[in-house]
Design an enzyme around this catalytic site. Structure first.
Site, short mmCIF file in Angstrom:
data_model
loop_
_atom_site.label_atom_id
_atom_site.label_comp_id
_atom_site.label_asym_id
_atom_site.label_seq_id
_atom_site.Cartn_x
_atom_site.Cartn_y
_atom_site.Cartn_z
N SER A 113 0.81 -1.22 0.00
CA SER A 113 0.00 0.00 0.00
C SER A 113 0.84 1.27 0.00
O SER A 113 1.63 1.49 -0.90
CB SER A 113 -0.96 -0.03 1.18
OG SER A 113 -1.89 1.01 1.07
N HIS A 114 0.71 2.05 1.06
CA HIS A 114 1.36 3.36 1.14
C HIS A 114 2.76 3.28 1.73
O HIS A 114 3.42 4.29 1.86
CB HIS A 114 0.49 4.28 2.00
CG HIS A 114 0.14 3.63 3.30
ND1 HIS A 114 -0.77 2.59 3.37
CD2 HIS A 114 0.62 3.81 4.54
CE1 HIS A 114 -0.85 2.19 4.63
NE2 HIS A 114 -0.02 2.90 5.37
N ASP A 277 -2.42 6.49 -3.38
CA ASP A 277 -1.30 5.85 -2.70
C ASP A 277 -0.66 4.76 -3.58
O ASP A 277 -0.99 4.60 -4.76
CB ASP A 277 -1.72 5.27 -1.36
CG ASP A 277 -2.61 4.04 -1.49
OD1 ASP A 277 -3.32 3.93 -2.51
OD2 ASP A 277 -2.59 3.18 -0.59
N ASP A 279 -0.90 1.54 -3.98
CA ASP A 279 -1.71 0.56 -4.70
C ASP A 279 -3.05 1.11 -5.18
O ASP A 279 -3.90 0.36 -5.65
CB ASP A 279 -1.95 -0.67 -3.81
CG ASP A 279 -2.73 -0.34 -2.54
OD1 ASP A 279 -2.58 0.78 -2.03
OD2 ASP A 279 -3.50 -1.19 -2.07
N ASP A 281 -5.67 2.58 -3.67
CA ASP A 281 -6.96 2.52 -2.98
C ASP A 281 -7.23 3.73 -2.10
O ASP A 281 -8.35 3.95 -1.68
CB ASP A 281 -7.14 1.20 -2.21
CG ASP A 281 -6.04 0.94 -1.21
OD1 ASP A 281 -5.11 1.77 -1.09
OD2 ASP A 281 -6.09 -0.11 -0.54
N ARG A 282 -6.21 4.53 -1.84
CA ARG A 282 -6.43 5.72 -1.01
C ARG A 282 -6.54 6.98 -1.87
O ARG A 282 -6.05 7.00 -2.99
CB ARG A 282 -5.26 5.92 -0.05
CG ARG A 282 -5.14 4.83 0.95
CD ARG A 282 -4.06 5.13 1.95
NE ARG A 282 -4.03 4.08 2.95
CZ ARG A 282 -3.60 4.24 4.18
NH1 ARG A 282 -3.11 5.40 4.56
NH2 ARG A 282 -3.62 3.23 5.03
N GLU A 363 -13.16 5.41 5.46
CA GLU A 363 -12.29 5.41 6.63
C GLU A 363 -11.57 6.75 6.69
O GLU A 363 -11.31 7.38 5.66
CB GLU A 363 -11.24 4.30 6.53
CG GLU A 363 -11.81 2.90 6.54
CD GLU A 363 -10.70 1.87 6.71
OE1 GLU A 363 -10.49 1.46 7.85
OE2 GLU A 363 -10.04 1.53 5.72
N LYS A 376 -11.48 -0.06 -1.08
CA LYS A 376 -11.57 1.38 -1.22
C LYS A 376 -10.94 1.76 -2.55
O LYS A 376 -10.16 1.00 -3.11
CB LYS A 376 -10.92 2.08 -0.04
CG LYS A 376 -9.46 1.71 0.24
CD LYS A 376 -9.03 2.36 1.55
CE LYS A 376 -7.59 2.02 1.90
NZ LYS A 376 -7.47 0.76 2.66
C1 VG1 Z 1 -4.29 1.49 8.07
C2 VG1 Z 1 -5.50 2.40 8.18
C3 VG1 Z 1 -6.75 1.62 7.85
C4 VG1 Z 1 -6.61 0.99 6.47
C5 VG1 Z 1 -5.34 0.16 6.39
C6 VG1 Z 1 -5.08 -0.38 5.00
O1 VG1 Z 1 -4.41 0.44 8.98
O2 VG1 Z 1 -5.60 2.95 9.46
O3 VG1 Z 1 -7.86 2.48 7.91
O4 VG1 Z 1 -7.71 0.19 6.18
O5 VG1 Z 1 -4.22 0.95 6.77
O6 VG1 Z 1 -4.96 0.65 4.08
P1 VG1 Z 1 -3.65 0.44 10.40
O7 VG1 Z 1 -3.99 -0.88 10.99
O8 VG1 Z 1 -2.20 0.67 10.09
O9 VG1 Z 1 -4.22 1.61 11.15
V1 VG1 Z 1 -4.04 0.41 2.65
O10 VG1 Z 1 -4.16 1.72 1.74
O11 VG1 Z 1 -2.86 -0.39 3.24
O12 VG1 Z 1 -4.76 -0.92 1.92
CO CO Z 2 -3.43 1.35 -0.14
#
Ligand code: VG1
Ligand code: CO
Length: 543
Positions: A113-114, A277, A279, A281-282, A363, A376
């Site tokens: 992800s990010h 981000d 991947d 989704d954000r 979220e 997302k």
């Molecule tokens: C974080 C965010 C959560 C989100 C998750 C995956 O998780 O707070 O809202 O769903 O990342 O996002 P955590 O457990 O670190 O708070 V992504 O863009 O990784 O798919």
């Molecule tokens: Co992501």
């Protein structure tokens, strides 16, 4: 081609977190590590086995090598067909769409992800189920159990395939269809939003910048925003996915998307700015000299949903994760829609979406989405805003301020303490949990505690229970403090503190957020003893 059965050993020290298994690349590169996890997927996931499997990732370092391994293991385990994004690339929402479109048995998505990418950075893998969504807890539990008992994996001894050539090829007896990563997704967006209207706005001078942060959305944004919607070339910046995201941190917030934020707050600011981000989704959305919090974004999208063709007919309900601000609840109440509160992580929206209980969800962590896929969706949120802006002809700031006048403003902030010592972080949360019993009724500064608990979620569809999802402290006036530990970090623990206060009076809607929340912030710090327990004087990131 010979199938090899390789002896191996149980390997996991950790359950898959909020979004699958995330580790340093170096960990994934260890002998048998990735292989073991992929074998566990095939050992545990038997639903719709004859259907194709979707595979793709965000293009980060190790994406290509991982895909070759996954293909060989899939073939050795009797998988009949894989649908693969060209070059191994699929944004997370695009993968979700492909799974649904092809009625696939699920998907394997490679992303952290990010989190930053590169040889010394992060990699990740997750399994999405046939509904297109991230695996629910019963699946991740089964995977985890399998990783603790695995003693062999099966792999085909066969050369790499060309991941870039569109068309059909084979790995052993398994068919591999390499498909254009972008076109199906772009078609879906065209069905949901009024592309003609948005195109007209660009023709009459609407200016925007989309920052793909050298990550996966570049090709998607170019095709949709520049080619299909006619925005000038150069509207999409940092649009070529790089294995290390240009040494960047592909996290769309004011800290890591600073270049974009500076531009939107500068003298030559365009009408609209957005970023996504690693991947895809954000999303982060900005107006000229204006930042829209993700919680507000969800509320504004919900209030204006009928302006988008795909959402005109029916809105069934809304869900938000527990730490997300309650701004959208107020809109749902006004529209007479049910509103659900779920634990953090997109997997908790899956059942509600599948059952048709909700249309939109979001979220606070820059994630917004709907029933069009089961993840997302960053670009979707950006297009939703573009559709709203095109219809209303007002600026982003005007739209959000008007929203606050109608519904009131939920001041909101999140303070993250990254790479904290794990034992200290757990101790802090344990102490808070123990304190919840005695907090209700207590006066803290000018606030009186209404309730305090460790959030426990009972899924309304399958009655599954998720415990310990975060400490919530609610005050009599509707303000809240929430504490939870991240499930996605790869170094130590990350403590997240979420603080929210409601303000009905429009004369008080222009305060600085940290100041408006000042007293609650110090209550949050003192109550948890953050400084004493973590040794940190300040958060690593404030959003
Ligand atoms: C974080 C965010 C959560 C989100 C998750 C995956 O998780 O707070 O809202 O769903 O990342 O996002 P955590 O457990 O670190 O708070 V992504 O863009 O990784 O798919
Ligand atoms: Co992501």
């Amino acid at each position: 081609m010979p199938v090899e059965t390789i002896a191996t050993q149980p390997f996991t020290d950790q359950k898959p977190g909020t979004s699958g298994l995330r580790k340093k690349v170096k960990v994934f590169e260890k002998p048998h590590y990735l292989e073991n996890f992929v074998q566990c997927i095939f050992d545990t996931q038997h639903e719709m086995e004859e259907a194709p499997l979707v595979v793709g990732g965000d293009g980060r370092y190790y994406n290509r090598q991982a895909i070759q391994i996954i293909l060989r293991i899939a073939a050795a385990n009797g998988c009949t067909r894989v649908i693969l994004g060209q070059g191994g690339i699929l944004s997370t929402p695009a993968a979700s769409h492909l799974i649904r479109k092809h009625q696939a048995r699920g998907g394997i998505i490679l992303s952290a992800s990010h989190n930053p990418g590169g040889p010394d950075e992060d990699f990740g893998i997750k399994f999405n189920t046939p509904n297109g969504g991230p695996a629910p807890e019963k699946v991740t539990e089964a995977l985890y159990t399998a990783t603790r008992h695995i003693n062999r994996y099966r792999i085909l001894d066969t050369p790499d395939i060309d991941l870039d050539k569109l068309g059909t090829t084979t790995v052993g007896d398994m068919r591999v269809d390499i498909v254009d990563s972008v076109s199906d997704y772009a078609d879906l967006m065209e069905q949901l939003f009024d592309f003609d209207k948005i195109r007209e706005r660009f023709q009459s001078g609407f200016r925007m910048r989309f920052d793909a942060m050298h990550a996966v959305t570049g090709p998607y944004a170019r095709e949709i925003i520049e080619n299909r919607l006619g925005a000038p070339k150069g509207t999409v910046v940092n649009g070529v996915p790089l294995e290390d995201f240009g040494h960047g941190h592909p996290d769309p917030n004011l800290v890591y998307a600073k270049e974009l934020a500076d531009y939107l707050f500068g003298p030559d600011a365009p009408d609209f700015g957005a970023a996504s981000d690693g991947d895809g989704d954000r999303n982060m959305v900005l107006g000229r000299h204006f930042f829209v919090t993700p919680s507000d974004s969800l509320a504004v999208i919900l209030a204006n949903a009928k302006l988008a063709p795909g959402y005109r007919a029916l809105l069934t309900g809304m869900a938000r994760s527990m730490p997300t601000s309650q701004a959208a609840d107020r809109v749902a109440a006004k529209l007479g829609l049910p509103c659900y509160e779920t634990p953090t992580g997109w997997k908790f929206f899956g059942n509600l979406l599948d059952a048709g209980k909700i249309t939109l969800c979001g979220e606070e962590s820059f994630g917004t989405g709907s029933d069009h896929v089961r993840e997302k969706d960053g670009l979707w949120a950006v297009l939703f805003w573009m559709n709203i802006l095109a219809e209303r002809g007002q600026s982003v700031a005007e739209i959000v301020r008007e929203h606050w006048r109608i519904y009131g403003r939920n001041y909101y902030t999140r303070h993250d303490y990254e790479a904290v010592d794990s034992a200290a972080a757990n101790g802090l949360v344990d102490a808070l949990r123990a304190a919840t019993a005695t907090l209700p009724g207590q006066q803290l500064g000018s606030y009186v505690v209404d309730y305090a608990d460790d959030f426990r979620y009972v899924d309304p569809i399958d009655d599954s229970v998720s415990e310990k999802q975060g400490i919530r402290i609610g005050f009599k006036d509707g303000s809240r403090i929430v504490y939870r530990l991240s499930g996605t970090g790869t170094e130590g623990a990350t403590l997240r503190v979420y603080i929210e206060a409601y303000e009905a009076d429009p004369a008080q809607h222009d305060l600085d957020t940290q100041q408006a929340l000042g007293e609650l912030i110090s209550i949050a710090n003192n109550l948890a003893g953050i400084r004493e327990r973590t040794g940190r004087n300040e958060p690593t990131v404030i959003t």
